[in-house]
Enzyme design. Structure first.
Site, PDB file in Angstrom:
ATOM      1  N   TRP A 192       0.837  -1.205   0.000  1.00 60.81           N
ATOM      2  CA  TRP A 192       0.000   0.000   0.000  1.00 60.81           C
ATOM      3  C   TRP A 192       0.867   1.248   0.000  1.00 60.81           C
ATOM      4  O   TRP A 192       0.570   2.230  -0.678  1.00 60.81           O
ATOM      5  CB  TRP A 192      -0.961  -0.002   1.192  1.00 60.81           C
ATOM      6  CG  TRP A 192      -1.942  -1.137   1.155  1.00 60.81           C
ATOM      7  CD1 TRP A 192      -2.070  -2.150   2.061  1.00 60.81           C
ATOM      8  CD2 TRP A 192      -2.930  -1.394   0.141  1.00 60.81           C
ATOM      9  NE1 TRP A 192      -3.070  -3.012   1.671  1.00 60.81           N
ATOM     10  CE2 TRP A 192      -3.606  -2.576   0.504  1.00 60.81           C
ATOM     11  CE3 TRP A 192      -3.293  -0.745  -1.043  1.00 60.81           C
ATOM     12  CZ2 TRP A 192      -4.646  -3.120  -0.263  1.00 60.81           C
ATOM     13  CZ3 TRP A 192      -4.329  -1.292  -1.817  1.00 60.81           C
ATOM     14  CH2 TRP A 192      -4.987  -2.461  -1.417  1.00 60.81           C
ATOM     15  N   ASP A 209      -1.759   6.754   6.187  1.00 54.35           N
ATOM     16  CA  ASP A 209      -2.795   5.804   5.797  1.00 54.35           C
ATOM     17  C   ASP A 209      -3.033   4.923   7.024  1.00 54.35           C
ATOM     18  O   ASP A 209      -2.165   4.145   7.420  1.00 54.35           O
ATOM     19  CB  ASP A 209      -2.286   4.981   4.603  1.00 54.35           C
ATOM     20  CG  ASP A 209      -3.232   3.846   4.203  1.00 54.35           C
ATOM     21  OD1 ASP A 209      -4.262   3.647   4.867  1.00 54.35           O
ATOM     22  OD2 ASP A 209      -2.906   3.157   3.211  1.00 54.35           O
ATOM     23  N   LYS A 247     -12.046  -1.937   7.099  1.00 52.78           N
ATOM     24  CA  LYS A 247     -11.234  -2.814   7.939  1.00 52.78           C
ATOM     25  C   LYS A 247     -11.703  -2.764   9.402  1.00 52.78           C
ATOM     26  O   LYS A 247     -11.811  -3.784  10.050  1.00 52.78           O
ATOM     27  CB  LYS A 247      -9.754  -2.440   7.878  1.00 52.78           C
ATOM     28  CG  LYS A 247      -9.196  -2.221   6.470  1.00 52.78           C
ATOM     29  CD  LYS A 247      -8.989  -3.513   5.698  1.00 52.78           C
ATOM     30  CE  LYS A 247      -8.775  -3.301   4.203  1.00 52.78           C
ATOM     31  NZ  LYS A 247      -7.677  -2.460   3.802  1.00 52.78           N
TER      32      LYS A 247
END
Ligand SMILES: *Cc1c(COP(=O)(O)O)cnc(C)c1O
Length: 356
Positions: A99, A166, A190
């Site tokens: 990511w 993030d 999530k």
């Protein structure tokens, strides 16, 4: 059979969040209409957004001068919105996984991207330390929890430049010092809500400083001014997020979530370390994630990987197959996962050990 949901994302949500959202989909606030068929500007819906924003601020202790936004596009769109809005000349990134790499790739279109450190050569099995962040960068970007590799930054870094993070997969799992950041973002799927909404915590006076033109929808200023109502926001996931935030507060907030996360992960890592058939993949113990616990079969038992997966699945474990870039197993233990599910997985590992 009871299912134990270790899915990496979208992932487990508290049962009452799902029930309350289902109820509102059938009948929103006794209006006789579904949550799915009312205007986002309806007078009944504005309080949902307002309360969700207020709970974000309360639970994360967000100082004055920040906005909380609920947008579309996922964390992946933020990889582009962040540099669009904040990168004038140069930004620093810590490369801790897939990511982080994707975030860097987007930023490169907007200016110089300095990779301050990377653990790519070691398949991201640790978080690099001892790096220097240049003092003249517009921001330093981190990925606090590396969902795929199971590493996590357990504290906010001390640097002399604004931070951007993030936090897709560890938001609300520990207290954070928001004042160190100009922007914190993540996909909600999530630890917060079903897929479809992206949360962004943004420092108001950090916005509007770059010289380029920013398309209206990609400009944080637009959404700050319109309170996430510039266009139609994802109404159902926002409603579900509000239910999760209420649940979080009732359970004791982020300190309690951190305590539970530590308890769950300590239990599971202890079993991984004890059980001769398994081995953890993260090489620096202090970097082990509390959220995504990655492990593989020990070398002598490699050929039993498929057998264990089948065994665990038959016992009700869901989503324990590791990401293809790591292999083995990954048990995602998000906020809503009961400790009983972790115990059930440990029981599986012990039973498998006894029978082999
Ligand atoms: C899942 C995940 C993403 C991607 O989120 P999308 O909302 O699907 O774009 C980004 N970063 C991290 C750390 C993730 O876990």
């Amino acid at each position: 059979m009871k299912k134990h949901n270790f899915n990496a994302g979208p992932s487990i949500l508290p049962r009452e969040v799902i029930e309350k959202t289902a109820q509102a989909i059938l009948d929103f606030n006794g209006s006789g209409l579904s949550l799915m068929e009312i205007s986002h500007r309806a007078k009944d819906f504005q309080p949902v957004v307002d309360e969700a924003v207020a709970l974000f601020k309360e639970l994360l202790n967000i100082p004055d001068g920040y906005s909380v936004l609920f947008l579309g596009g996922g964390a992946s769109l933020e990889f582009c919105m962040v540099p669009y809005n904040f990168l004038e000349k140069k930004a620093a990134y810590l490369n801790t996984g897939a990511w982080a790499k994707k975030a860097m790739k987007e930023a490169k279109a907007f200016g110089d991207v300095i990779e301050v450190a990377s653990s790519a050569d070691a398949n991201y099995t640790f978080i690099p330390k001892g790096y220097e962040v240049p003092a003249d960068v517009d921001y330093f970007h981190i990925t606090t929890n590396n969902t795929i590799y199971g590493t996590e930054l357990h504290a906010d870094p001390d640097v002399n430049v604004p931070l951007v993070a993030d936090m897709s997969s560890d938001i609300f799992s520990r207290p954070i010092d928001v004042s160190k950041y100009i922007c914190i973002y993540g996909g909600a799927q999530k630890n917060l809500a079903p897929a479809g909404v992206t949360f962004v915590i943004v420092k108001n006076d950090a916005v509007g400083k770059v010289s380029r033109h920013i398309p209206t929808m990609l400009n944080y200023q637009t959404h700050i001014e319109k309170g996430s109502m510039f266009n139609t926001p994802p109404v159902v996931p926002i409603y579900a997020a509000l239910q999760t935030l209420r649940w979080l507060k009732a359970q004791g907030g982020v300190e309690e979530m951190q305590r539970r996360a530590k308890l769950r992960s300590d239990m599971l890592y202890a079993e991984i370390d004890r059980n001769k058939m398994f081995r953890g993949t993260v090489t620096a113990p202090e970097d082990r994630s509390y959220m995504n616990i990655c492990f593989v079969m020990a070398d002598e038992y490699k050929e039993l990987e498929a057998d264990f997966l089948k065994f665990a699945t038959e016992k009700g474990m869901v989503g324990v197959k590791g990401h293809r870039s790591v292999g083995g197993f990954r048990a995602s233990c998000y906020n809503a996962l009961p400790v009983e599910s972790v115990q059930a997985l440990i029981d599986c590992m012990q039973e498998f050990e006894k029978t082999h």
